[in-house]
Design an enzyme around this catalytic site. Sequence first.
Site, short mmCIF file in Angstrom:
data_model
loop_
_atom_site.label_atom_id
_atom_site.label_comp_id
_atom_site.label_asym_id
_atom_site.label_seq_id
_atom_site.Cartn_x
_atom_site.Cartn_y
_atom_site.Cartn_z
N LYS A 1 0.85 -1.21 0.00
CA LYS A 1 0.00 0.00 0.00
C LYS A 1 0.88 1.25 0.00
O LYS A 1 0.66 2.17 -0.78
CB LYS A 1 -0.87 0.01 1.25
N ASN A 2 1.91 1.25 0.84
CA ASN A 2 2.69 2.47 1.02
C ASN A 2 3.72 2.70 -0.08
O ASN A 2 4.42 3.70 -0.07
CB ASN A 2 3.35 2.48 2.42
N CYS B 1 -4.74 12.72 12.25
CA CYS B 1 -5.51 11.48 12.20
C CYS B 1 -5.39 10.87 13.60
O CYS B 1 -4.81 11.47 14.50
CB CYS B 1 -4.95 10.54 11.13
N ARG C 1 0.37 14.79 12.53
CA ARG C 1 0.81 14.52 11.16
C ARG C 1 1.03 15.81 10.35
O ARG C 1 0.42 16.05 9.33
CB ARG C 1 -0.19 13.63 10.43
N ASP D 1 4.81 0.84 11.84
CA ASP D 1 3.58 0.20 11.32
C ASP D 1 3.45 -1.25 11.76
O ASP D 1 2.43 -1.87 11.50
CB ASP D 1 3.56 0.26 9.79
N ARG E 1 -8.57 -0.40 4.65
CA ARG E 1 -7.73 0.61 4.01
C ARG E 1 -6.39 0.01 3.57
O ARG E 1 -5.79 0.42 2.60
CB ARG E 1 -7.45 1.76 5.00
#
Length: 416
Positions: free
Chosen positions: A22-23, A115, A120, A304, A396
């Site tokens: 994803k990243n 978030c 952030r 993460d 997500r």
Amino acid sequence: MDSIRIKGGVPLTGSIAISGAKNAALPLMACGLLTDETLTLTNAARLADLATMTDLLSQHGITVEWQGRAIHLGGKITNNVAPYDIVRKMRASILVLGPLLARVGEARVSLPGGCAIGTRPVDLHLKGLEAMGAKIELDGGYVNASAPQGLHGATIVFPFVSVGATENLLMAASLASGTTTLKNAAREPEITDLARCLIAMGATISGLGTDTLIIEGVKSLHGATHAILPDRIEAGTYACAAAITGGNLLLENARAADLGAVLHSLRDAGVAVTEEPTGLRVCRANGLHGVDVMTEPFPGFPTDMQAQFMALMAVAEGASMITETIFENRFMHVPELNRMGARINVHGSSAIIRGVRQLSGAPVMATDLRASFSLVLAGLAASGETTIARVYHLDRGYESVEQKLAACGARIERIA
Ligand code: EPZ
């Protein structure tokens, strides 16, 4: 809002195909803004965040066509505004700022806002673009950026490592006039993957994998085809699933080099991780014991993976300490894990975990992407039934979670 229900206690066995990262996919999709020619990305996971990036790029005028796991990006930029209602859903939207500025010299991008895990800010992104000649003003929650004469090269020293700022400036510098040097740049595998794609598009970048990236700007970039690298965080997450259930999983396409610190900590905790021709085999034959972890930029232990590893430590023998150094509020999974019988105390940026023999299932709430999977892991190991609410967080960043886990024996189902 969907929930996921798990009946725990089954050791997972079998294999799980690791999807595209994803990243990596999110900045790679932003590269679609850097050329009018077609950029094809393969091995793309079907994730909510990639759908959001598809919407964002489409309203910029880019055609985004999905064909299975391939994404074809083409077309011209017709709109340089990134609206709040899209940006607020996904902070990575800020990654269109550098490319828009580099291509059309003007951009109006909503500030992403904070978030669950922290405020952030994007100050490093903005300062770097200013160093490259952009005029930046903040107005009504938007970044108004302009570079009428185009961007020029600069030497930028990051005061601390930022993945997003490195990515934004790497993309912008590819089309700036002159040489840009990024010092103290992020070294995550996703950055190297992005640089490789830019080079395939005609960019001139050296220092891949190091903390100093040197970019010689070029006049234009052309189309290319690039395979997105496997998701190291998904791989690390399912490695924890094998470990916490006392199972034995083959993680197909997982790369040991991308998971260095995580594999080190797993092995320290008593988990067997071996490289096989098609991926990584993770199994836990004997007991688990507590190990200490501190999150750091790559190649350190990734933030993460912090929530997932904490779930594992909750059932390890002895105590462990996990220190979160990257984000200021990334322990929201703690109260939920404690409701399942974990014994975790948070002191500032550190959490002390005293392992327990068995967690017990409970109704819990997901709060952010990685925290939601720490609850899945706890549910897989717990006795009884766990119901996790607000699993849109999970969708997500993880593809087909129930299918992948059920195929390995988990008793898991989604409840609409
Ligand atoms: C990326 O976020 C990832 N997201 C995050 O993954 C990941 O946790 C993070 O990198 C760290 O590895 C994507 O790649 C889409 P940073 P990013 O800039 O780029 C502060 C997930 O779960 N900072 O490296 O936003 C920031 O607040 C997500 O997949 C500034 O102060 O992270 C944070 O404390 C969560 N000013 C720290 O630096 C800035 O201009 C690291 O942030 C930029 C960042």
